[in-house]
Scaffold this motif. Structure first.
Motif, short mmCIF file in Angstrom:
data_model
loop_
_atom_site.label_atom_id
_atom_site.label_comp_id
_atom_site.label_asym_id
_atom_site.label_seq_id
_atom_site.Cartn_x
_atom_site.Cartn_y
_atom_site.Cartn_z
N VAL A 163 -4.22 -5.82 -0.30
CA VAL A 163 -4.13 -4.86 0.81
C VAL A 163 -4.91 -3.59 0.44
O VAL A 163 -5.71 -3.10 1.21
CB VAL A 163 -2.66 -4.53 1.12
CG1 VAL A 163 -2.57 -3.43 2.16
CG2 VAL A 163 -1.93 -5.77 1.61
N PHE A 184 -0.16 5.09 3.47
CA PHE A 184 0.42 5.54 4.75
C PHE A 184 -0.58 6.33 5.61
O PHE A 184 -0.32 7.46 5.99
CB PHE A 184 1.70 6.35 4.52
CG PHE A 184 2.84 5.50 4.01
CD1 PHE A 184 3.67 4.82 4.89
CD2 PHE A 184 3.04 5.34 2.65
CE1 PHE A 184 4.70 4.00 4.42
CE2 PHE A 184 4.06 4.52 2.16
CZ PHE A 184 4.89 3.85 3.05
N CYS A 185 -1.73 5.74 5.88
CA CYS A 185 -2.66 6.34 6.84
C CYS A 185 -1.92 6.43 8.18
O CYS A 185 -1.09 5.56 8.48
CB CYS A 185 -3.91 5.47 6.98
SG CYS A 185 -4.76 5.27 5.40
N GLU A 199 -11.07 0.76 -1.03
CA GLU A 199 -11.00 2.12 -0.49
C GLU A 199 -12.04 2.99 -1.22
O GLU A 199 -12.15 2.92 -2.46
CB GLU A 199 -9.61 2.71 -0.73
CG GLU A 199 -8.54 2.14 0.17
CD GLU A 199 -8.76 2.53 1.62
OE1 GLU A 199 -8.94 3.72 1.91
OE2 GLU A 199 -8.75 1.62 2.48
N TYR A 230 -2.36 5.85 11.24
CA TYR A 230 -2.45 4.86 12.32
C TYR A 230 -1.94 3.49 11.90
O TYR A 230 -1.96 2.55 12.69
CB TYR A 230 -3.94 4.71 12.75
CG TYR A 230 -4.83 4.41 11.58
CD1 TYR A 230 -4.97 3.12 11.10
CD2 TYR A 230 -5.51 5.43 10.91
CE1 TYR A 230 -5.76 2.84 10.01
CE2 TYR A 230 -6.31 5.15 9.81
CZ TYR A 230 -6.42 3.86 9.37
OH TYR A 230 -7.19 3.60 8.27
N CYS A 231 -1.52 3.32 10.66
CA CYS A 231 -1.36 1.98 10.07
C CYS A 231 0.11 1.61 9.84
O CYS A 231 0.90 2.43 9.38
CB CYS A 231 -2.11 1.95 8.73
SG CYS A 231 -2.08 0.34 7.96
N PRO A 238 1.85 -0.64 5.37
CA PRO A 238 2.82 -0.37 4.30
C PRO A 238 4.26 -0.73 4.69
O PRO A 238 5.04 -1.16 3.85
CB PRO A 238 2.68 1.14 4.07
CG PRO A 238 1.30 1.47 4.54
CD PRO A 238 1.06 0.55 5.70
N CYS A 292 0.84 -1.20 0.00
CA CYS A 292 0.00 0.00 0.00
C CYS A 292 0.88 1.26 0.00
O CYS A 292 1.91 1.29 0.65
CB CYS A 292 -0.89 -0.02 1.24
SG CYS A 292 -2.03 1.36 1.30
N ARG A 313 -6.74 10.04 5.47
CA ARG A 313 -7.53 9.26 4.52
C ARG A 313 -7.74 10.11 3.27
O ARG A 313 -7.59 11.33 3.31
CB ARG A 313 -8.87 8.86 5.16
CG ARG A 313 -8.70 8.05 6.43
CD ARG A 313 -8.24 6.65 6.18
NE ARG A 313 -9.27 5.84 5.57
CZ ARG A 313 -9.04 4.64 5.01
NH1 ARG A 313 -7.83 4.14 4.97
NH2 ARG A 313 -10.02 3.95 4.50
S1 SF4 Z 1 -5.28 1.55 6.39
FE1 SF4 Z 1 -5.36 0.54 4.40
S2 SF4 Z 1 -5.12 2.22 2.93
FE2 SF4 Z 1 -4.42 3.03 4.91
S3 SF4 Z 1 -2.20 2.62 4.93
FE3 SF4 Z 1 -3.17 0.89 5.95
S4 SF4 Z 1 -3.41 -0.63 4.30
FE4 SF4 Z 1 -3.07 1.36 3.30
#
Ligand code: SF4
Length: 444
Positions: free
Chosen positions: A205, A164-165, A240, A167-168, A171, A161, A279
């Motif tokens: 993903v 790079f949201c 998404e 909180y995530c 990636p 992905c 987002r």
């Molecule tokens: S939440 Fe989904 S879209 Fe956002 S960085 Fe994580 S994997 Fe990517």
């Protein structure tokens, strides 16, 4: 050239944590080992090889991975233990220090599982860690199309992905977005048909980002798969909202085999929080997509991911989310309490939500979800539907899903082994005993 004789007659045990993509990849690992002559260990039987495919989506997931590794090592004391998946990629050192772990494979290396495994297995090279250090170096695409022991096939169409949201960590664990060609995916779908497959779930993903590697588009992929004769049903595991184009919705509505079933991550119904999360859409765009889906597919089941209690989600922001979802014509909410992940940008947001508030917010959304799902199911009582039934142990009720993802139950007295993996017309009756499915009134 790998000498398969070292694997002949050996037994392997598998354990998977996390998402559909991980389950699909584990099935592929099992298939790769089967091709080398490795059998799957029966329940309670000691294995020669253990493979644990890990997840790192939350702190709790990390903890579950460690527990699962300890358990597998205890249950299979003489096995060669391989750990792969997101937790292995993000915390290879920590994993390699767990007693009994022999091999740790990162995201780039897992496609070459057999090669790494044969080295370790022959030489009993214990505690080897292979892992690409940087996200940008993760380039391989490990293809995967498996059904494991489920009726549905899971076809991996994309990995990684670029979003790079805040909180995530995905990636970092899976690398940048990449995909195989449409032609290769069509070949895998045709292979699934030859094996008797009728339904395929497209996994990845960030699936809508398909095409980065090959210059193709997700819509082209959907069109090509729709033409594969023999596959009666496709579902898309998650899309998404900003990548769910109007053209795609229109095509799916008219398509031969794409089901009226969507799973769309919203995460928050507050524009303030969506911005903090980085987002790629606002709530208006999300609402527009839901309205469009419902206008062209009024029967569509729409599942929505929501994250509660993330940093910056004040009580007002949560109320906005609640009210937004309350008014939206969606079917089910998948609610995830926010979990702090080391190294993520979200940690810079000062406003923190207490665990008690997270629990309370989750509960309210789960109650709302139950109401919505119940109302959706109720609309179909007394109607005719086509169900794809799934294997069940003898003497137990059989379950399956309608086109629009309503879970259907066939009583043990009506269940037949030959219904497994068959599309059958039924009339839907009332809810079953625990309200998780509609019963069958009569088989057509
Ligand atoms: S939440 Fe989904 S879209 Fe956002 S960085 Fe994580 S994997 Fe990517």
């Amino acid at each position: 050239m790998i000498d398969s004789s070292i694997f002949q007659g050996k037994k392997a045990a598998y354990f998977t944590l996390g998402c559909k993509l991980n389950f699909s990849e584990t099935s592929t690992f099992a298939k790769m080992l089967q091709e080398m002559g490795v059998l799957t260990a029966a329940k309670g039987e000691e294995a020669d090889i253990c493979l644990i495919n890990t997840c790192s989506v939350t702190e709790v997931a990390d903890h579950k991975c460690r527990q699962a590794i300890h358990r597998m090592v205890r249950q299979h004391p003489h096995a060669f233990v391989v750990v792969t998946g997101c937790y292995a990629q993000l915390k290879p050192e920590a994993v390699s220090k767990i007693e009994g772990v022999d091999l740790v494979l990162g995201a780039n290396e897992k496609a070459h599982l057999i090669q790494f495994l044969s080295d370790g297995f022959v030489n009993r090279n214990r505690v080897s860690t292979y892992k690409t250090e940087k996200t940008k170096d993760i380039k391989t695409f490990a293809p995967s199309c498996s059904r494991g022991n489920r009726t549905r096939y899971f076809l991996k169409v994309q990995d990684g992905c670029d979003y790079f949201c805040t909180y995530c960590t995905i990636p970092y664990a899976r690398g940048f977005s990449r995909n195989p060609t449409i032609a290769s995916l069509v070949r895998q779908a045709e292979e699934a048909v030859r094996e008797g497959g009728k339904e395929i779930v497209l996994t990845g993903v960030n699936i809508g980002d398909f095409g980065k590697t090959t210059g193709e588009t997700f819509l082209d992929l959907v069109k090509a798969l729709d033409d594969v004769e023999g596959i009666a049903r496709y579902r898309i595991s998650s899309l998404e909202p900003d990548l769910l184009t109007d053209e795609l919705i229109d095509f799916c509505a008219k398509s031969r085999a794409f089901m009226p079933h969507y799973h769309i991550p919203l995460q928050s119904g507050s524009d303030t929080v969506l911005k903090l999360m980085h987002r790629h859409y606002d709530r208006q765009l999300f609402a527009d997509k839901i309205h469009l889906i419902k206008s062209v597919m009024p029967d569509a089941f729409i599942g929505v991911d929501v994250m509660v209690g993330c940093r910056g989600e004040t009580p007002d922001c949560f109320e906005e989310t609640y009210d937004f979802l309350n008014t939206l014509d969606v079917t089910q909410l998948h609610v995830f309490p926010y979990s702090e992940r080391p190294g993520t940008a979200a940690l810079k947001i000062p406003y923190v939500v207490s665990d008690a508030d997270k629990r309370e917010r989750s509960k309210r959304l789960l109650d709302l979800s139950d109401e919505k799902t119940h109302a959706f199911y109720q609309r179909y009582i007394g109607q005719d539907a086509e169900v794809l039934f799934e294997k069940a142990p003898r003497g137990k009720a059989m379950h399956g899903f309608t086109k629009n993802y309503i879970r259907v139950e066939l009583s043990p007295s009506e269940a037949r082994e030959e219904y497994d993996n068959q599309l059958i017309q039924v009339r839907l009756a009332d809810f079953n005993h625990d309200q998780t499915a509609l019963r069958v009134e009569n088989l057509k």
